[in-house]
Design a protein around this motif. Structure first.
Motif, PDB file in Angstrom:
ATOM      1  N   LEU A  49       0.837  -1.211   0.000  1.00  0.00           N
ATOM      2  CA  LEU A  49       0.000   0.000   0.000  1.00  0.00           C
ATOM      3  C   LEU A  49       0.866   1.253   0.000  1.00  0.00           C
ATOM      4  CD1 LEU A  49      -2.973  -0.979   2.315  1.00  0.00           C
ATOM      5  CD2 LEU A  49      -2.999  -0.595  -0.154  1.00  0.00           C
ATOM      6  N   ALA A  50       1.968   1.221   0.748  1.00  0.00           N
ATOM      7  CA  ALA A  50       2.872   2.375   0.772  1.00  0.00           C
ATOM      8  C   ALA A  50       3.434   2.636  -0.624  1.00  0.00           C
ATOM      9  CB  ALA A  50       3.994   2.135   1.775  1.00  0.00           C
ATOM     10  N   ALA A  51       3.825   1.555  -1.321  1.00  0.00           N
ATOM     11  CA  ALA A  51       4.371   1.711  -2.678  1.00  0.00           C
ATOM     12  C   ALA A  51       3.310   2.257  -3.620  1.00  0.00           C
ATOM     13  CB  ALA A  51       4.898   0.367  -3.184  1.00  0.00           C
ATOM     14  N   LEU A  52       2.100   1.773  -3.462  1.00  0.00           N
ATOM     15  CA  LEU A  52       0.991   2.253  -4.302  1.00  0.00           C
ATOM     16  C   LEU A  52       0.785   3.749  -4.087  1.00  0.00           C
ATOM     17  CD1 LEU A  52      -2.392   0.439  -4.820  1.00  0.00           C
ATOM     18  CD2 LEU A  52      -2.334   2.874  -4.333  1.00  0.00           C
ATOM     19  N   GLU A  53       0.790   4.147  -2.827  1.00  0.00           N
ATOM     20  CA  GLU A  53       0.541   5.560  -2.524  1.00  0.00           C
ATOM     21  C   GLU A  53       1.692   6.456  -2.978  1.00  0.00           C
ATOM     22  OE1 GLU A  53      -0.548   5.204   1.597  1.00  0.00           O
ATOM     23  OE2 GLU A  53      -2.449   4.277   1.014  1.00  0.00           O
ATOM     24  N   ALA A  54       2.900   5.872  -3.031  1.00  0.00           N
ATOM     25  CA  ALA A  54       4.065   6.656  -3.425  1.00  0.00           C
ATOM     26  C   ALA A  54       4.194   6.791  -4.946  1.00  0.00           C
ATOM     27  CB  ALA A  54       5.334   6.017  -2.863  1.00  0.00           C
ATOM     28  N   ALA A  55       3.397   6.033  -5.689  1.00  0.00           N
ATOM     29  CA  ALA A  55       3.502   6.096  -7.155  1.00  0.00           C
ATOM     30  C   ALA A  55       3.085   7.482  -7.645  1.00  0.00           C
ATOM     31  CB  ALA A  55       2.625   5.013  -7.793  1.00  0.00           C
ATOM     32  N   PRO A  56       3.765   8.004  -8.681  1.00  0.00           N
ATOM     33  CA  PRO A  56       3.432   9.345  -9.168  1.00  0.00           C
ATOM     34  C   PRO A  56       1.984   9.423  -9.659  1.00  0.00           C
ATOM     35  CG  PRO A  56       5.021   8.243 -10.623  1.00  0.00           C
ATOM     36  CD  PRO A  56       4.891   7.397  -9.409  1.00  0.00           C
ATOM     37  N   ALA A  57       1.397  10.595  -9.484  1.00  0.00           N
ATOM     38  CA  ALA A  57       0.001  10.796  -9.874  1.00  0.00           C
ATOM     39  C   ALA A  57      -0.195  10.565 -11.369  1.00  0.00           C
ATOM     40  CB  ALA A  57      -0.443  12.210  -9.495  1.00  0.00           C
ATOM     41  N   SER A  58       0.878  10.751 -12.133  1.00  0.00           N
ATOM     42  CA  SER A  58       0.773  10.599 -13.584  1.00  0.00           C
ATOM     43  C   SER A  58       0.813   9.135 -14.041  1.00  0.00           C
ATOM     44  CB  SER A  58       1.932  11.354 -14.240  1.00  0.00           C
ATOM     45  OG  SER A  58       3.161  10.776 -13.817  1.00  0.00           O
ATOM     46  N   ALA A  59       1.151   8.224 -13.130  1.00  0.00           N
ATOM     47  CA  ALA A  59       1.316   6.817 -13.530  1.00  0.00           C
ATOM     48  C   ALA A  59      -0.017   6.204 -13.951  1.00  0.00           C
ATOM     49  CB  ALA A  59       1.926   6.021 -12.372  1.00  0.00           C
ATOM     50  N   ALA A  60       0.034   5.356 -14.973  1.00  0.00           N
ATOM     51  CA  ALA A  60      -1.163   4.628 -15.403  1.00  0.00           C
ATOM     52  C   ALA A  60      -1.588   3.664 -14.289  1.00  0.00           C
ATOM     53  CB  ALA A  60      -0.860   3.862 -16.678  1.00  0.00           C
ATOM     54  N   THR A  61      -2.880   3.374 -14.226  1.00  0.00           N
ATOM     55  CA  THR A  61      -3.419   2.574 -13.123  1.00  0.00           C
ATOM     56  C   THR A  61      -2.694   1.234 -12.938  1.00  0.00           C
ATOM     57  OG1 THR A  61      -5.568   3.597 -13.438  1.00  0.00           O
ATOM     58  CG2 THR A  61      -5.532   1.559 -12.183  1.00  0.00           C
ATOM     59  N   LEU A  62      -2.452   0.557 -14.042  1.00  0.00           N
ATOM     60  CA  LEU A  62      -1.818  -0.754 -13.910  1.00  0.00           C
ATOM     61  C   LEU A  62      -0.354  -0.632 -13.475  1.00  0.00           C
ATOM     62  CD1 LEU A  62      -3.172  -3.497 -14.235  1.00  0.00           C
ATOM     63  CD2 LEU A  62      -2.091  -3.705 -16.465  1.00  0.00           C
ATOM     64  N   GLU A  63       0.261   0.492 -13.776  1.00  0.00           N
ATOM     65  CA  GLU A  63       1.634   0.744 -13.313  1.00  0.00           C
ATOM     66  C   GLU A  63       1.630   0.946 -11.787  1.00  0.00           C
ATOM     67  OE1 GLU A  63       4.287   0.515 -15.135  1.00  0.00           O
ATOM     68  OE2 GLU A  63       3.271   0.394 -17.068  1.00  0.00           O
ATOM     69  N   VAL A  64       0.593   1.586 -11.309  1.00  0.00           N
ATOM     70  CA  VAL A  64       0.470   1.815  -9.866  1.00  0.00           C
ATOM     71  C   VAL A  64       0.295   0.473  -9.144  1.00  0.00           C
ATOM     72  CG1 VAL A  64      -0.920   2.939  -8.084  1.00  0.00           C
ATOM     73  CG2 VAL A  64      -0.516   4.110 -10.252  1.00  0.00           C
ATOM     74  N   VAL A  65      -0.542  -0.381  -9.716  1.00  0.00           N
ATOM     75  CA  VAL A  65      -0.734  -1.721  -9.148  1.00  0.00           C
ATOM     76  C   VAL A  65       0.583  -2.493  -9.206  1.00  0.00           C
ATOM     77  CG1 VAL A  65      -1.900  -3.939  -9.479  1.00  0.00           C
ATOM     78  CG2 VAL A  65      -3.194  -1.803  -9.676  1.00  0.00           C
ATOM     79  N   ALA A  66       1.287  -2.370 -10.327  1.00  0.00           N
ATOM     80  CA  ALA A  66       2.565  -3.070 -10.464  1.00  0.00           C
ATOM     81  C   ALA A  66       3.543  -2.612  -9.379  1.00  0.00           C
ATOM     82  CB  ALA A  66       3.144  -2.839 -11.859  1.00  0.00           C
ATOM     83  N   ALA A  67       3.559  -1.314  -9.095  1.00  0.00           N
ATOM     84  CA  ALA A  67       4.461  -0.799  -8.052  1.00  0.00           C
ATOM     85  C   ALA A  67       4.151  -1.467  -6.712  1.00  0.00           C
ATOM     86  CB  ALA A  67       4.309   0.720  -7.949  1.00  0.00           C
ATOM     87  N   ALA A  68       2.876  -1.632  -6.409  1.00  0.00           N
ATOM     88  CA  ALA A  68       2.477  -2.290  -5.162  1.00  0.00           C
ATOM     89  C   ALA A  68       2.975  -3.733  -5.137  1.00  0.00           C
ATOM     90  CB  ALA A  68       0.956  -2.244  -5.010  1.00  0.00           C
ATOM     91  N   LEU A  69       2.885  -4.419  -6.264  1.00  0.00           N
ATOM     92  CA  LEU A  69       3.271  -5.828  -6.313  1.00  0.00           C
ATOM     93  C   LEU A  69       4.788  -6.004  -6.319  1.00  0.00           C
ATOM     94  CD1 LEU A  69       0.495  -7.029  -8.745  1.00  0.00           C
ATOM     95  CD2 LEU A  69       0.591  -7.292  -6.255  1.00  0.00           C
ATOM     96  N   TYR A  70       5.511  -5.059  -6.910  1.00  0.00           N
ATOM     97  CA  TYR A  70       6.976  -5.123  -6.845  1.00  0.00           C
ATOM     98  C   TYR A  70       7.433  -4.998  -5.397  1.00  0.00           C
ATOM     99  CZ  TYR A  70       7.330  -4.810 -11.933  1.00  0.00           C
ATOM    100  OH  TYR A  70       7.238  -5.069 -13.286  1.00  0.00           O
ATOM    101  N   ALA A  71       6.707  -4.224  -4.606  1.00  0.00           N
ATOM    102  CA  ALA A  71       7.066  -4.096  -3.190  1.00  0.00           C
ATOM    103  C   ALA A  71       6.901  -5.440  -2.469  1.00  0.00           C
ATOM    104  CB  ALA A  71       6.196  -3.022  -2.526  1.00  0.00           C
ATOM    105  N   VAL A  72       5.863  -6.177  -2.833  1.00  0.00           N
ATOM    106  CA  VAL A  72       5.685  -7.519  -2.257  1.00  0.00           C
ATOM    107  C   VAL A  72       6.833  -8.419  -2.712  1.00  0.00           C
ATOM    108  CG1 VAL A  72       4.203  -9.562  -2.193  1.00  0.00           C
ATOM    109  CG2 VAL A  72       3.165  -7.288  -2.159  1.00  0.00           C
ATOM    110  N   ALA A  73       7.161  -8.339  -3.992  1.00  0.00           N
ATOM    111  CA  ALA A  73       8.240  -9.169  -4.533  1.00  0.00           C
ATOM    112  C   ALA A  73       9.559  -8.874  -3.822  1.00  0.00           C
ATOM    113  CB  ALA A  73       8.374  -8.920  -6.037  1.00  0.00           C
ATOM    114  N   ASP A  74       9.818  -7.602  -3.521  1.00  0.00           N
ATOM    115  CA  ASP A  74      11.064  -7.238  -2.852  1.00  0.00           C
ATOM    116  C   ASP A  74      11.111  -7.792  -1.436  1.00  0.00           C
ATOM    117  OD1 ASP A  74      11.847  -5.950  -5.093  1.00  0.00           O
ATOM    118  OD2 ASP A  74      11.320  -3.936  -4.399  1.00  0.00           O
TER     119      ASP A  74
END
Lengths: 189, 189
Positions: free
Chosen positions: B67-92
């Motif tokens: 959730l922190a990664a999702l919230e930190a994603a830039p406002a300009s990011a496409a929706t699926l990119e925002v979701v991807a950022a959240a999932l990369y945080a889980v992967a890390d």
């Protein structure tokens, strides 16, 4: 009274769903369902193995119809189109009875054990679709992803359909819209 | 011995996973785990509420980080990119310990109750991601679909990662590949 009383299955299903919503699934007994439907408990057991079966007895038919639709899709169809064909077959099966589907969904969401069973049902269906794609020659990774993505699209479409205020909303249409939305989502950068 | 024995949590986790695989989850007692780890049962309970908790205690941290990664994603990011950022945080979070993740996954797949709990965990995570997207102003339908699709992509990527013969395979990479494959899938007609 013959072994199969005409219409008793439908009456039992309606009675069961109404009682599950009124009293809760755990608190409803087979005898209550039979009484509400105006038949004996013995008749209930001619149609359903137990009270949970009222909610899940269509899973096999759904799996069968969706796999048949998948297999009937033209060889030239794109993988996600093949998955969509399988899901449209499910929509055609449950779409005509929105009120029953809504009630069933509300009953399942209200009970942890039923929610779990429903999740497992989705898992099995997604695995079966992936296997069927592989039999069509779709690569392993692509098949798994297409089936899981299709299941996700279906769940979202189904939720929108049961939540819709308008009774004329068609499950096939919400499914089509969700697939279109997925294409928009994945195209955006 | 201090209240927190250094390294005891890690040793208990390793001992528990090894025993669940050797004997089965149901058949393993907390006393067995503590003995294998060379600590007392009392120490076990300082780290885990029960033997199931060994498998699920990281869910809260995963949810928080994603959730922190999702919230930190830039406002300009496409929706699926925002979701991807959240999932990369889980992967890390889980990527660095592939062997533990593999063992945990094998234990869970071998037990119906644990599989159900794992499915529910995914449901909760997907719902939380969808809500967080809505808070960013993403439309209701798009948010639900993006979260469910992201969860599907993650599950497929995770499965490929645990199944990979090569120990050097990175969860972040399999996740990136799955997102790329999704784009290919949805672009094909």
């Amino acid at each position: 009274m013959g072994r199969w009383e005409p219409g008793a299955g439908g009456r039992l299903r309606e009675a069961a769903l109404a009682l599950y919503l009124e009293r809760g699934f755990e608190e409803t007994m087979v005898a209550d369902i039979a009484e509400r439907a105006g038949v004996t408990a013995r008749t209930f057991f001619r149609y359903f193995a137990d009270k949970r079966e009222v909610l899940f007895d269509r899973a096999a038919e759904m799996a069968e119809k969706s796999l048949a639709a998948l297999e009937a899709a033209p060889a030239s169809a794109a993988t996600l189109e093949v998955v969509a064909a399988a899901l449209y077959a499910v929509a055609d099966l449950i779409g005509p009875e929105r009120e029953l589907a809504r009630q069933r969904h509300a009953v399942i969401m209200a009970n942890a054990e039923l929610r779990e069973r429903e999740l497992i049902k989705f898992e099995h269906m997604s695995a079966a679709l992936a296997d069927a794609l592989r039999r069509r020659g779709v690569g392993d990774a692509e098949a798994g992803l297409a089936a899981e993505t299709g299941a996700a699209v279906y769940r979202v479409a189904f939720q929108r359909w049961v939540d819709a205020a308008d009774d004329d909303v068609d499950l096939r249409d919400t499914l089509r819209e969700s697939f279109a939305r997925l294409r928009t989502l994945t195209a955006a950068r």
